[in-house]
Design a protein around this motif. Structure first.
Motif, short mmCIF file in Angstrom:
data_model
loop_
_atom_site.label_atom_id
_atom_site.label_comp_id
_atom_site.label_asym_id
_atom_site.label_seq_id
_atom_site.Cartn_x
_atom_site.Cartn_y
_atom_site.Cartn_z
N THR A 1 0.55 -1.58 0.20
CA THR A 1 0.02 0.27 -0.20
C THR A 1 0.40 1.37 -0.30
OG1 THR A 1 -1.80 -1.49 1.35
CG2 THR A 1 -1.66 1.23 1.43
N TYR A 2 0.70 2.44 -0.38
CA TYR A 2 0.92 3.36 -0.67
C TYR A 2 -0.05 4.55 -0.62
CZ TYR A 2 3.99 0.27 -3.57
OH TYR A 2 4.52 -0.86 -3.76
N GLY A 3 0.72 5.28 0.24
CA GLY A 3 -0.24 6.74 0.94
C GLY A 3 -0.90 5.74 1.57
N SER A 4 -2.58 6.73 2.04
CA SER A 4 -3.18 5.89 3.27
C SER A 4 -3.68 4.45 2.96
CB SER A 4 -4.75 6.45 3.28
OG SER A 4 -4.39 8.04 3.72
N ALA A 5 -4.63 3.81 3.92
CA ALA A 5 -4.71 2.60 3.44
C ALA A 5 -5.58 2.24 2.99
CB ALA A 5 -4.64 2.31 5.29
N VAL A 6 -6.11 1.48 2.04
CA VAL A 6 -6.65 1.44 1.23
C VAL A 6 -7.78 -0.48 1.84
CG1 VAL A 6 -8.50 0.44 -0.50
CG2 VAL A 6 -5.95 1.33 -1.12
N ALA A 7 -9.57 0.16 2.38
CA ALA A 7 -9.40 -0.44 3.21
C ALA A 7 -10.30 -1.47 2.91
CB ALA A 7 -11.28 0.27 3.61
N ALA A 8 -10.67 -2.64 2.94
CA ALA A 8 -10.93 -3.63 2.65
C ALA A 8 -12.32 -3.35 1.62
CB ALA A 8 -11.46 -5.18 3.60
N LYS A 9 -13.22 -2.62 2.25
CA LYS A 9 -14.63 -1.96 2.45
C LYS A 9 -14.47 -1.17 0.53
CE LYS A 9 -18.78 0.76 2.98
NZ LYS A 9 -19.41 1.15 3.81
N ASP B 1 1.36 3.47 -16.44
CA ASP B 1 3.29 4.06 -16.57
C ASP B 1 3.61 4.70 -15.20
OD1 ASP B 1 5.76 4.82 -17.64
OD2 ASP B 1 4.78 6.47 -18.61
N VAL B 2 4.51 5.25 -15.20
CA VAL B 2 4.77 5.57 -13.63
C VAL B 2 5.54 6.72 -13.94
CG1 VAL B 2 5.74 4.93 -11.23
CG2 VAL B 2 4.00 3.72 -12.43
N CYS B 3 5.93 7.59 -13.23
CA CYS B 3 6.66 8.78 -13.10
C CYS B 3 8.08 8.50 -12.82
CB CYS B 3 6.52 10.01 -12.38
SG CYS B 3 8.24 11.38 -12.23
N GLN B 4 9.51 8.50 -14.18
CA GLN B 4 10.38 8.06 -13.41
C GLN B 4 11.55 8.44 -12.92
OE1 GLN B 4 11.33 5.17 -15.70
NE2 GLN B 4 9.47 4.92 -15.61
N LYS B 5 11.18 10.22 -12.57
CA LYS B 5 11.83 10.73 -11.43
C LYS B 5 11.54 10.78 -10.61
CE LYS B 5 12.39 15.01 -14.74
NZ LYS B 5 12.09 16.31 -14.72
N LYS B 6 9.58 11.18 -9.72
CA LYS B 6 10.38 10.71 -8.66
C LYS B 6 9.23 9.45 -8.15
CE LYS B 6 10.90 15.48 -6.75
NZ LYS B 6 10.19 16.56 -6.45
N GLY B 7 8.15 9.18 -9.54
CA GLY B 7 7.22 8.14 -8.23
C GLY B 7 5.50 9.54 -8.20
N CYS B 8 5.87 9.91 -8.46
CA CYS B 8 4.73 11.28 -8.02
C CYS B 8 3.53 11.10 -9.22
CB CYS B 8 4.94 12.43 -8.22
SG CYS B 8 5.69 13.47 -9.34
N TRP B 9 2.99 9.82 -10.18
CA TRP B 9 2.11 10.36 -10.73
C TRP B 9 2.25 8.68 -11.45
CZ3 TRP B 9 2.89 9.38 -15.86
CH2 TRP B 9 3.59 10.17 -16.46
N PHE C 1 3.09 11.25 -1.16
CA PHE C 1 3.49 9.88 -1.26
C PHE C 1 3.67 9.94 -3.01
CE2 PHE C 1 -1.10 9.71 -1.78
CZ PHE C 1 -0.96 8.32 -2.62
N PHE C 2 4.92 8.20 -2.49
CA PHE C 2 5.02 8.19 -4.51
C PHE C 2 5.12 6.86 -3.99
CE2 PHE C 2 7.62 12.25 -2.84
CZ PHE C 2 6.58 12.63 -4.06
#
Length: 168
Positions: free
Chosen positions: A38-46, A78-86, A106-107
C-alpha cells in the motif's frame, strides 16, 4: 582589522563545511510493488470490494464532473520516472487516465507499472494545458518529437489518490 576579517572568513568556511550535506538524487521509492503493498493511506477492505472498474468511472463522469471518495480498480501503464509522483491507468477502451498523489504526500515505485491496483480518491474531468501535458511527457521521458507534437489542450479524467493498494 585583517585578523577579524580572516577569523570571519574561517568561521564562514568552517560552518559551510560543517553543514554541507551530500546531495543524493531523489528518485522513485524502491520496492517490487507486490500484492498487498500500500502507498499513501491504507485502502480499506470495503473500498477494495466495492471498487469500480475504469469503464464504469468514465460513464459516471459523463453524468457528474467530479466524484469524491471513490475506489477504482485498474492496471498501471506508466509511472513517473523522476519521483514516482504520478501514474497512468489503462481504461477498458485502451485509453489512459492520469493519477496524482493527494498533496504530493506519497510516491510509488516504478515497479508498479503493469500491476493491478485499487485506488481511493477523487476523480474529475479536467482540461489539461499544453504546458502541463509537455511537463508530464518530459517526466515520462518521451522523445522530443512526441513532446513537440503536443499543441492543443485536452480534456481527460484526472484522479487524485489518497491511497493505492496492489491487488491481483
Amino acid at each position: 582589522m585583517k585578523i577579524k576579517s580572516l577569523i570571519l572568513v574561517l568561521a564562514v568556511s568552517a560552518s559551510t563545511f560543517a553543514f554541507a550535506q551530500e546531495t543524493k538524487k531523489a528518485g522513485p521509492p524502491e520496492g517490487n510493488a507486490i500484492v498487498g503493498d500500500t502507498y499513501g493511506s491504507a485502502v480499506a477492505a470495503k473500498s477494495e470490494s466495492k471498487a469500480i472498474n475504469v469503464d464504469k468511472l468514465g460513464k459516471k463522469l459523463k453524468k457528474e464532473k467530479k466524484i469524491e471518495n471513490v475506489a477504482v480498480k485498474g492496471t498501471v501503464t506508466d509511472v513517473c520516472q523522476k519521483k514516482g509522483c504520478w501514474l497512468t491507468i489503462k481504461t477498458d477502451d485502451n485509453s489512459e487516465f492520469f493519477v496524482k498523489m493527494k498533496d504530493y504526500a506519497f510516491f510509488v515505485p516504478t515497479a508498479l507499472k503493469g500491476k493491478n491496483v485499487v485506488m481511493d480518491g477523487t476523480a474529475e474531468v479536467k482540461t489539461i494545458s499544453v504546458d502541463e501535458q509537455k511537463h508530464y511527457a518530459t517526466d515520462a521521458k518521451k522523445s522530443q518529437a512526441e513532446i513537440d507534437a503536443i499543441t492543443k489542450t485536452k480534456e481527460e479524467i484526472r484522479f487524485v489518490a489518497t491511497g493505492i493498494k496492489v491487488v491481483n
